[in-house]
Design an enzyme around this catalytic site. Sequence first.
Site, PDB file in Angstrom:
ATOM      1  N   SER A  90       0.855  -1.187   0.000  1.00  0.00           N
ATOM      2  CA  SER A  90       0.000   0.000   0.000  1.00  0.00           C
ATOM      3  C   SER A  90       0.887   1.230   0.000  1.00  0.00           C
ATOM      4  O   SER A  90       1.881   1.296   0.737  1.00  0.00           O
ATOM      5  CB  SER A  90      -0.906   0.013   1.234  1.00  0.00           C
ATOM      6  OG  SER A  90      -1.784   1.123   1.190  1.00  0.00           O
ATOM      7  N   GLU A  91       0.540   2.222  -0.829  1.00  0.00           N
ATOM      8  CA  GLU A  91       1.428   3.359  -1.053  1.00  0.00           C
ATOM      9  C   GLU A  91       1.653   4.214   0.186  1.00  0.00           C
ATOM     10  O   GLU A  91       2.586   5.016   0.228  1.00  0.00           O
ATOM     11  CB  GLU A  91       0.877   4.227  -2.179  1.00  0.00           C
ATOM     12  CG  GLU A  91      -0.435   4.894  -1.855  1.00  0.00           C
ATOM     13  CD  GLU A  91      -1.125   5.425  -3.094  1.00  0.00           C
ATOM     14  OE1 GLU A  91      -1.421   6.619  -3.112  1.00  0.00           O
ATOM     15  OE2 GLU A  91      -1.369   4.644  -4.030  1.00  0.00           O
ATOM     16  N   ASN A  92       0.795   4.053   1.223  1.00  0.00           N
ATOM     17  CA  ASN A  92       1.025   4.821   2.446  1.00  0.00           C
ATOM     18  C   ASN A  92       2.099   4.191   3.328  1.00  0.00           C
ATOM     19  O   ASN A  92       2.422   4.738   4.381  1.00  0.00           O
ATOM     20  CB  ASN A  92      -0.281   4.986   3.234  1.00  0.00           C
ATOM     21  CG  ASN A  92      -0.890   3.666   3.644  1.00  0.00           C
ATOM     22  OD1 ASN A  92      -1.028   2.764   2.818  1.00  0.00           O
ATOM     23  ND2 ASN A  92      -1.274   3.532   4.893  1.00  0.00           N
ATOM     24  N   SER A 131       8.207   3.867   0.033  1.00  0.00           N
ATOM     25  CA  SER A 131       7.082   3.270  -0.674  1.00  0.00           C
ATOM     26  C   SER A 131       7.097   3.629  -2.158  1.00  0.00           C
ATOM     27  O   SER A 131       6.944   2.767  -3.028  1.00  0.00           O
ATOM     28  CB  SER A 131       5.764   3.738  -0.047  1.00  0.00           C
ATOM     29  OG  SER A 131       4.660   3.193  -0.734  1.00  0.00           O
TER      30      SER A 131
END
Length: 218
Positions: A45-47, A87
């Site tokens: 997940s990009e977070n 990320s």
Amino acid sequence: MLDKNGIAKRIAREVKDGYYVNLGIGIPTLVANFVRDDIEVEFQSENGVLGMGPFPFEGEEDADIINAGKQTITTLPGASFFDSALSFSMIRGKHVDLTILGAMEVSENGDIANWKIPGKMVKGMGGAMDLVASAENIIVAMMHTNKRGASKILKKCSLPLTGVGCVKKIVTNMAVLEVTPEGFKLLERAPGVSVDEIITATEGNLLIEGDIPEMKLT
């Protein structure tokens, strides 16, 4: 015709053993619930999460563990957390094997519009711009038509683009489509949906070759 879980279940069949997969906001987040138990997959997940698991059961949520859509998630053994810089270095460095995104529109040449509807306030394009620019394998999860029944599978997108010529495959509530130089190739149809219904619901050029099988969801 499929619901959102059905779309996610069909896309889960595209996930292969050993893949690193980024899940976008919306329907794509459901894919983690349906991946086969006999394969190992790392969801990113990009977070800043690597090793996402299925959504938690009610009452077992941890508000500090969320995905990019601010939904509570679970993590698998060995999961890691990191900052946005790391990320996005994973994403921009092409270390993600498969990206699964939602969309409001997709054009027959693989353009995607998934971040803005004119007149509605948004915070910005976000990480989608990096994902579509860097990923080599993008599958879109979306509804085939909007609430008014108009096609979202178009000759040309009408909304502001997120990426150009980047989508490889689309799974909708009606069909599985492959983006080709000649247009959308119909690969599968949803249970109970006819080819004629898909033709009617598709504005873009639709290629139909032979008998079109129903989707297998298991």
